[in-house]
Design an enzyme around this catalytic site. Structure first.
Site, PDB file in Angstrom:
ATOM      1  CG  ASN A   1      -1.734   1.208   1.419  1.00  0.00           C
ATOM      2  OD1 ASN A   1      -1.815   2.033   0.512  1.00  0.00           O
ATOM      3  ND2 ASN A   1      -2.360   1.356   2.581  1.00  0.00           N
TER       4      ASN A   1
ATOM      5  CE  LYS B   1      -0.033   3.273   4.770  1.00  0.00           C
ATOM      6  NZ  LYS B   1      -0.062   3.446   6.208  1.00  0.00           N
TER       7      LYS B   1
ATOM      8  CG  HIS C   1      -5.807   1.635   5.326  1.00  0.00           C
ATOM      9  ND1 HIS C   1      -5.395   2.563   6.254  1.00  0.00           N
ATOM     10  CD2 HIS C   1      -4.747   0.807   5.127  1.00  0.00           C
ATOM     11  CE1 HIS C   1      -4.134   2.304   6.588  1.00  0.00           C
ATOM     12  NE2 HIS C   1      -3.729   1.241   5.919  1.00  0.00           N
TER      13      HIS C   1
ATOM     14  CD  GLU D   1      -2.966   5.296   6.944  1.00  0.00           C
ATOM     15  OE1 GLU D   1      -2.989   5.378   5.705  1.00  0.00           O
ATOM     16  OE2 GLU D   1      -1.971   4.859   7.568  1.00  0.00           O
TER      17      GLU D   1
ATOM     18  CD  GLU E   1      -3.476  -2.918   7.439  1.00  0.00           C
ATOM     19  OE1 GLU E   1      -2.340  -3.063   7.018  1.00  0.00           O
ATOM     20  OE2 GLU E   1      -4.181  -1.931   7.171  1.00  0.00           O
TER      21      GLU E   1
ATOM     22  N   GLY F   1       2.483   1.870  10.789  1.00  0.00           N
ATOM     23  CA  GLY F   1       3.419   2.977  10.633  1.00  0.00           C
ATOM     24  C   GLY F   1       4.139   3.370  11.911  1.00  0.00           C
TER      25      GLY F   1
ATOM     26  CB  SER G   1       5.354  -2.124  11.942  1.00  0.00           C
ATOM     27  OG  SER G   1       4.862  -0.819  12.203  1.00  0.00           O
TER      28      SER G   1
HETATM   29  C1  PEP Z   1      -0.800  -0.067   6.270  1.00  0.00           C
HETATM   30  O1  PEP Z   1      -0.967   1.135   6.282  1.00  0.00           O
HETATM   31  O2  PEP Z   1      -1.630  -0.817   5.713  1.00  0.00           O
HETATM   32  C2  PEP Z   1       0.395  -0.616   6.903  1.00  0.00           C
HETATM   33  C3  PEP Z   1       0.405  -1.861   7.255  1.00  0.00           C
HETATM   34  O3  PEP Z   1       1.416   0.280   7.120  1.00  0.00           O
HETATM   35  P1  PEP Z   1       2.859  -0.060   7.747  1.00  0.00           P
HETATM   36  O4  PEP Z   1       3.369  -1.311   7.097  1.00  0.00           O
HETATM   37  O5  PEP Z   1       3.682   1.124   7.443  1.00  0.00           O
HETATM   38  O6  PEP Z   1       2.658  -0.269   9.211  1.00  0.00           O
END
Ligand code: PEP
Length: 248
Positions: free
Chosen positions: A8, A10, A93, A95, A160, A166, A205
């Site tokens: 992703n 973003k 997601h 976000e 997630e 992040g 992460s």
């Molecule tokens: C995400 O935003 O879907 C995600 C998993 O981000 P990160 O790997 O940076 O934690």
């Protein structure tokens, strides 16, 4: 079924960066057993799609509107993504749940729209830090699955935990074991037998150092990768840790 490693990107990537990243992922994808997917920003989908054409790396959108067309300034519909060659689209997601008010019912409608357009929805769920410290992670994710999945869901789930996105904080192996087993049970309870075949990705992460441990947990069908997907070597390093076959 192969594990799915989805990147992703973003809101990252001007034309030159997106092209360079897509070329590096494409060129490094030979011999990788996992299914690979990149989800660039909407502005780069067409160009990245041209770079990936004929390669094993799939193209996905980061969200879609629940309507197929209409007066929705700035939005992108599922048929538009399909028209550009996307195979998947991420919906729900955290976000977007947090900043665009995309509650479970909207996410469910987006998943329906995605399927109607021939796309495979990747529906994201996950508890906040507060919900986990209050011991409500299982209940929260259970409600999200119940509210966000269409009755005949045949897509992908991404678990997630919001506090792991992040932040560099990854869920412990125990957390992943517990939550993925719970999500599998819940999928089977809600969908019946097809619930056994839904891939459940872990996201939060993931990096090349922790990928092998996470991807070997039962019921982990792959990873949704944010930050590390912006570095082709890191993304491919995660993909190399993935399994060619996972239980159904
Ligand atoms: C995400 O935003 O879907 C995600 C998993 O981000 P990160 O790997 O940076 O934690």
């Amino acid at each position: 079924m192969r594990q799915l490693i989805a990147g992703n990107w973003k809101m990252n990537g001007l034309a030159a960066e997106a092209a360079a990243l897509a070329e590096a992922v494409r060129d490094g994808s030979a011999g990788i057993a996992a299914e690979l997917l990149v989800c660039p920003p909407a502005t780069q989908l067409a160009a990245v799609g041209r770079i990936l054409a004929g390669s094993p790396v799939g193209l996905g959108g980061q969200t879609c509107h629940q309507d197929a067309a209409g007066a929705h300034t700035g939005d992108v519909s599922a048929p538009m993504l399909a028209d550009l060659g996307c195979r998947y689209v991420i919906v729900g997601h955290s976000e977007r749940r947090a900043s665009c008010g995309e509650i479970d019912e909207i996410v469910r409608q987006q998943a329906v729209a995605a399927t109607a357009a021939g796309l495979i929805p990747i529906v994201c769920v996950g508890e906040s830090d507060e919900q986990r410290s209050g011991g409500q992670e299982v209940e929260t994710v259970g409600w999200q699955i119940e509210g966000s999945l269409p009755k005949d869901f045949a897509g992908v789930i991404a678990y997630e935990p919001v506090w792991a996105i992040g932040t560099g904080r990854t869920a412990t192996e125990n957390d992943v074991v517990q939550m993925h087993a719970f999500i599998r049970e819940e999928l089977v309870r809600q969908l019946g037998d097809p619930g056994h075949r839904v891939r459940i990705l872990y996201g939060g992460s993931v990096n090349p150092n922790n990928a092998a441990a996470i991807l070997s947990v039962p019921h982990v069908g792959g990873a949704l990768v944010g930050g590390a997907s912006l570095d082709a070597a890191a993304f491919l390093g995660i993909a190399k840790a993935a399994q060619a076959t996972v239980e159904e």
